[in-house]
Design a protein around this motif. Structure first.
Motif, PDB file in Angstrom:
ATOM      1  N   ARG A 134     -10.362  -3.856  22.917  1.00  0.00           N
ATOM      2  CA  ARG A 134     -10.167  -4.836  21.840  1.00  0.00           C
ATOM      3  C   ARG A 134      -9.400  -4.150  20.712  1.00  0.00           C
ATOM      4  O   ARG A 134      -9.685  -3.003  20.370  1.00  0.00           O
ATOM      5  CB  ARG A 134     -11.510  -5.357  21.312  1.00  0.00           C
ATOM      6  CG  ARG A 134     -12.359  -6.029  22.397  1.00  0.00           C
ATOM      7  CD  ARG A 134     -11.795  -7.376  22.783  1.00  0.00           C
ATOM      8  NE  ARG A 134     -12.527  -7.977  23.878  1.00  0.00           N
ATOM      9  CZ  ARG A 134     -13.619  -8.732  23.728  1.00  0.00           C
ATOM     10  NH1 ARG A 134     -14.103  -8.936  22.503  1.00  0.00           N
ATOM     11  NH2 ARG A 134     -14.222  -9.259  24.771  1.00  0.00           N
ATOM     12  N   MET A 135      -8.465  -4.855  20.133  1.00  0.00           N
ATOM     13  CA  MET A 135      -7.691  -4.294  19.039  1.00  0.00           C
ATOM     14  C   MET A 135      -8.311  -4.716  17.708  1.00  0.00           C
ATOM     15  O   MET A 135      -8.529  -5.899  17.457  1.00  0.00           O
ATOM     16  CB  MET A 135      -6.226  -4.751  19.099  1.00  0.00           C
ATOM     17  CG  MET A 135      -5.349  -4.113  18.025  1.00  0.00           C
ATOM     18  SD  MET A 135      -3.581  -4.489  18.214  1.00  0.00           S
ATOM     19  CE  MET A 135      -3.572  -6.229  17.775  1.00  0.00           C
ATOM     20  N   HIS A 136      -8.613  -3.743  16.874  1.00  0.00           N
ATOM     21  CA  HIS A 136      -9.154  -4.003  15.551  1.00  0.00           C
ATOM     22  C   HIS A 136      -8.091  -3.627  14.525  1.00  0.00           C
ATOM     23  O   HIS A 136      -7.589  -2.499  14.532  1.00  0.00           O
ATOM     24  CB  HIS A 136     -10.429  -3.199  15.313  1.00  0.00           C
ATOM     25  CG  HIS A 136     -11.515  -3.507  16.291  1.00  0.00           C
ATOM     26  ND1 HIS A 136     -12.319  -4.623  16.191  1.00  0.00           N
ATOM     27  CD2 HIS A 136     -11.917  -2.852  17.414  1.00  0.00           C
ATOM     28  CE1 HIS A 136     -13.178  -4.637  17.193  1.00  0.00           C
ATOM     29  NE2 HIS A 136     -12.949  -3.571  17.961  1.00  0.00           N
ATOM     30  N   VAL A 137      -7.740  -4.554  13.692  1.00  0.00           N
ATOM     31  CA  VAL A 137      -6.683  -4.354  12.704  1.00  0.00           C
ATOM     32  C   VAL A 137      -7.314  -4.203  11.326  1.00  0.00           C
ATOM     33  O   VAL A 137      -8.144  -5.017  10.928  1.00  0.00           O
ATOM     34  CB  VAL A 137      -5.676  -5.527  12.698  1.00  0.00           C
ATOM     35  CG1 VAL A 137      -4.595  -5.294  11.655  1.00  0.00           C
ATOM     36  CG2 VAL A 137      -5.059  -5.689  14.076  1.00  0.00           C
ATOM     37  N   GLY A 138      -6.945  -3.176  10.632  1.00  0.00           N
ATOM     38  CA  GLY A 138      -7.418  -2.958   9.273  1.00  0.00           C
ATOM     39  C   GLY A 138      -6.258  -2.589   8.372  1.00  0.00           C
ATOM     40  O   GLY A 138      -5.083  -2.710   8.746  1.00  0.00           O
ATOM     41  N   THR A 139      -6.545  -2.176   7.187  1.00  0.00           N
ATOM     42  CA  THR A 139      -5.506  -1.773   6.236  1.00  0.00           C
ATOM     43  C   THR A 139      -5.867  -0.418   5.657  1.00  0.00           C
ATOM     44  O   THR A 139      -7.032  -0.040   5.604  1.00  0.00           O
ATOM     45  CB  THR A 139      -5.354  -2.787   5.092  1.00  0.00           C
ATOM     46  OG1 THR A 139      -6.598  -2.888   4.371  1.00  0.00           O
ATOM     47  CG2 THR A 139      -4.959  -4.152   5.626  1.00  0.00           C
ATOM     48  N   GLU A 140      -4.851   0.310   5.261  1.00  0.00           N
ATOM     49  CA  GLU A 140      -5.052   1.558   4.539  1.00  0.00           C
ATOM     50  C   GLU A 140      -4.189   1.540   3.288  1.00  0.00           C
ATOM     51  O   GLU A 140      -3.116   0.946   3.270  1.00  0.00           O
ATOM     52  CB  GLU A 140      -4.706   2.773   5.399  1.00  0.00           C
ATOM     53  CG  GLU A 140      -3.230   2.902   5.740  1.00  0.00           C
ATOM     54  CD  GLU A 140      -2.913   4.221   6.425  1.00  0.00           C
ATOM     55  OE1 GLU A 140      -3.843   5.026   6.584  1.00  0.00           O
ATOM     56  OE2 GLU A 140      -1.732   4.445   6.756  1.00  0.00           O
ATOM     57  N   ARG A 141      -4.683   2.149   2.228  1.00  0.00           N
ATOM     58  CA  ARG A 141      -3.978   2.176   0.959  1.00  0.00           C
ATOM     59  C   ARG A 141      -3.168   3.464   0.872  1.00  0.00           C
ATOM     60  O   ARG A 141      -3.696   4.552   1.082  1.00  0.00           O
ATOM     61  CB  ARG A 141      -4.980   2.108  -0.196  1.00  0.00           C
ATOM     62  CG  ARG A 141      -4.343   1.907  -1.562  1.00  0.00           C
ATOM     63  CD  ARG A 141      -5.442   1.789  -2.625  1.00  0.00           C
ATOM     64  NE  ARG A 141      -4.890   1.536  -3.940  1.00  0.00           N
ATOM     65  CZ  ARG A 141      -4.651   0.343  -4.431  1.00  0.00           C
ATOM     66  NH1 ARG A 141      -4.925  -0.712  -3.703  1.00  0.00           N
ATOM     67  NH2 ARG A 141      -4.145   0.169  -5.645  1.00  0.00           N
ATOM     68  N   ARG A 142      -1.892   3.338   0.588  1.00  0.00           N
ATOM     69  CA  ARG A 142      -1.033   4.505   0.475  1.00  0.00           C
ATOM     70  C   ARG A 142      -0.130   4.371  -0.738  1.00  0.00           C
ATOM     71  O   ARG A 142       0.103   3.269  -1.244  1.00  0.00           O
ATOM     72  CB  ARG A 142      -0.176   4.684   1.736  1.00  0.00           C
ATOM     73  CG  ARG A 142       0.792   3.555   2.022  1.00  0.00           C
ATOM     74  CD  ARG A 142       1.506   3.754   3.351  1.00  0.00           C
ATOM     75  NE  ARG A 142       2.445   2.678   3.641  1.00  0.00           N
ATOM     76  CZ  ARG A 142       3.730   2.718   3.268  1.00  0.00           C
ATOM     77  NH1 ARG A 142       4.203   3.767   2.621  1.00  0.00           N
ATOM     78  NH2 ARG A 142       4.533   1.722   3.560  1.00  0.00           N
ATOM     79  N   GLU A 143       0.367   5.486  -1.205  1.00  0.00           N
ATOM     80  CA  GLU A 143       1.227   5.502  -2.385  1.00  0.00           C
ATOM     81  C   GLU A 143       2.653   5.172  -1.991  1.00  0.00           C
ATOM     82  O   GLU A 143       3.221   5.764  -1.079  1.00  0.00           O
ATOM     83  CB  GLU A 143       1.161   6.887  -3.042  1.00  0.00           C
ATOM     84  CG  GLU A 143       1.957   6.986  -4.328  1.00  0.00           C
ATOM     85  CD  GLU A 143       1.845   8.346  -4.978  1.00  0.00           C
ATOM     86  OE1 GLU A 143       2.892   9.018  -5.128  1.00  0.00           O
ATOM     87  OE2 GLU A 143       0.714   8.744  -5.323  1.00  0.00           O
ATOM     88  N   THR A 144       3.262   4.195  -2.668  1.00  0.00           N
ATOM     89  CA  THR A 144       4.630   3.793  -2.365  1.00  0.00           C
ATOM     90  C   THR A 144       5.618   4.209  -3.446  1.00  0.00           C
ATOM     91  O   THR A 144       6.821   4.146  -3.238  1.00  0.00           O
ATOM     92  CB  THR A 144       4.711   2.261  -2.196  1.00  0.00           C
ATOM     93  OG1 THR A 144       4.232   1.626  -3.406  1.00  0.00           O
ATOM     94  CG2 THR A 144       3.847   1.809  -1.030  1.00  0.00           C
ATOM     95  N   GLY A 145       5.149   4.624  -4.578  1.00  0.00           N
ATOM     96  CA  GLY A 145       6.054   5.033  -5.645  1.00  0.00           C
ATOM     97  C   GLY A 145       5.291   5.189  -6.947  1.00  0.00           C
ATOM     98  O   GLY A 145       4.096   4.926  -7.026  1.00  0.00           O
ATOM     99  N   ARG A 146       6.010   5.628  -7.976  1.00  0.00           N
ATOM    100  CA  ARG A 146       5.398   5.807  -9.280  1.00  0.00           C
ATOM    101  C   ARG A 146       6.311   5.231 -10.355  1.00  0.00           C
ATOM    102  O   ARG A 146       7.532   5.268 -10.231  1.00  0.00           O
ATOM    103  CB  ARG A 146       5.134   7.280  -9.570  1.00  0.00           C
ATOM    104  CG  ARG A 146       4.113   7.925  -8.633  1.00  0.00           C
ATOM    105  CD  ARG A 146       3.708   9.296  -9.126  1.00  0.00           C
ATOM    106  NE  ARG A 146       2.676   9.879  -8.270  1.00  0.00           N
ATOM    107  CZ  ARG A 146       2.056  11.012  -8.533  1.00  0.00           C
ATOM    108  NH1 ARG A 146       2.342  11.686  -9.637  1.00  0.00           N
ATOM    109  NH2 ARG A 146       1.135  11.478  -7.707  1.00  0.00           N
TER     110      ARG A 146
END
Length: 275
Positions: free
Chosen positions: A159-171
């Motif tokens: 089964r595929m479980h989809v989640g999210t992760e928080r990452r830095e995209t810029g400042r």
């Protein structure tokens, strides 16, 4: 060292490195064919657990609800990729590469396993070296030796479980600096000029005109003035500037591949399959 009784507690539980960083979740435990003791644990790593790395479990410890291994997270994630065969078995070459990656002396480990007596090759009834003891070896359902009298086969699927992760995209930052610009403003300025006025002698001014000597020399001086523009500056606050963040929600479609097992029958009459 992890015991056989602790294997169910290890599976599907978090695995942490020496610095307390989570590496991933334990998926399978592999036994040493010489000692029959747990030797390797496979850890699901990467985004959504898309990669699987092998870690030695001899010096690992079970702490509360997670497993701690004496290796750093980047070392585990950089372990050689190993393709486990359908029987959930590690080949000698694959084990050799893993030993080298983790800095374990292969010859010393081999000689220790080859000693007769407890923990050596003389132990009968031990499973093959690097055999997966979990219910789903290498992610595929396999019949366990103690499957039971009903001879049932378990069909599994991923089964595929989809989640999210928080990452830095810029400042973004606020920076204040000083610029100089020319300004212009018109102001009125006054200046004095000399104007000579002559008036005739009349009855009204005759007395003043005759008050002096009849013929003489005289001199009269007048001081002239003028205005000049002068400037001065003062600093006054004009506005307050700050930065805030706004959160916007977008939708992205995630695609992945999952495997599922199918069960076919052989030697069964088609008309009697459903009975």
């Amino acid at each position: 060292m992890i015991t056989h009784e602790q294997i169910p507690t290890v599976l599907d539980h978090p695995v942490y490195d020496t610095d307390g960083n989570k590496i991933g979740d334990a998926k399978h435990v592999f036994l040493d064919d010489a000692t029959g003791q747990p030797e390797w644990v496979s850890v699901k790593t990467g985004l959504f657990g898309t990669s699987e790395s092998f870690v030695p479990i001899q010096d690992a410890s079970l702490v509360e609800d997670h497993l701690e291994v004496p290796y750093r997270k980047d070392t585990v994630k950089g372990a050689p990729n190993v393709d486990v065969d359908a029987g959930g078995h590690l080949s000698e070459d694959e084990e050799h590469r893993l030993y080298e990656h983790y800095g374990i002396d292969w010859d010393a480990a081999w000689q220790q396993a080859n000693q007769p007596g407890e923990g050596g090759w003389a132990q009968p009834g031990t499973p093959p070296r690097g055999v997966d003891t979990s219910d789903t070896a290498a992610g595929l359902g396999t019949a366990r030796p103690d499957a039971g009298p009903d001879d049932a086969m378990t069909r599994s699927e991923e089964r595929m479980h989809v989640g999210t992760e928080r990452r830095e995209t810029g400042r973004a930052r606020l920076r204040k600096y000083v610029v100089t610009e020319e300004v212009q403003q018109t102001v009125p300025v006054r200046r004095e000029e000399v104007r000579v006025e002559r008036e005739p002698i009349t009855d009204e001014n005759r007395d003043a005109a005759l008050s002096g000597p009849d013929v003489s020399e005289a001199e009269h001086e007048v001081t002239l003035h003028e205005e000049r523009p002068v400037t001065e500056t003062e600093t006054v606050p004009v506005e307050r500037v700050r930065m805030t963040t706004e959160e916007h929600t977008d939708e992205e479609t995630v695609r992945g591949k999952v495997r599922k097992e199918q069960i076919d029958t052989e030697g069964v009459d088609e008309d009697r399959r459903g009975t």
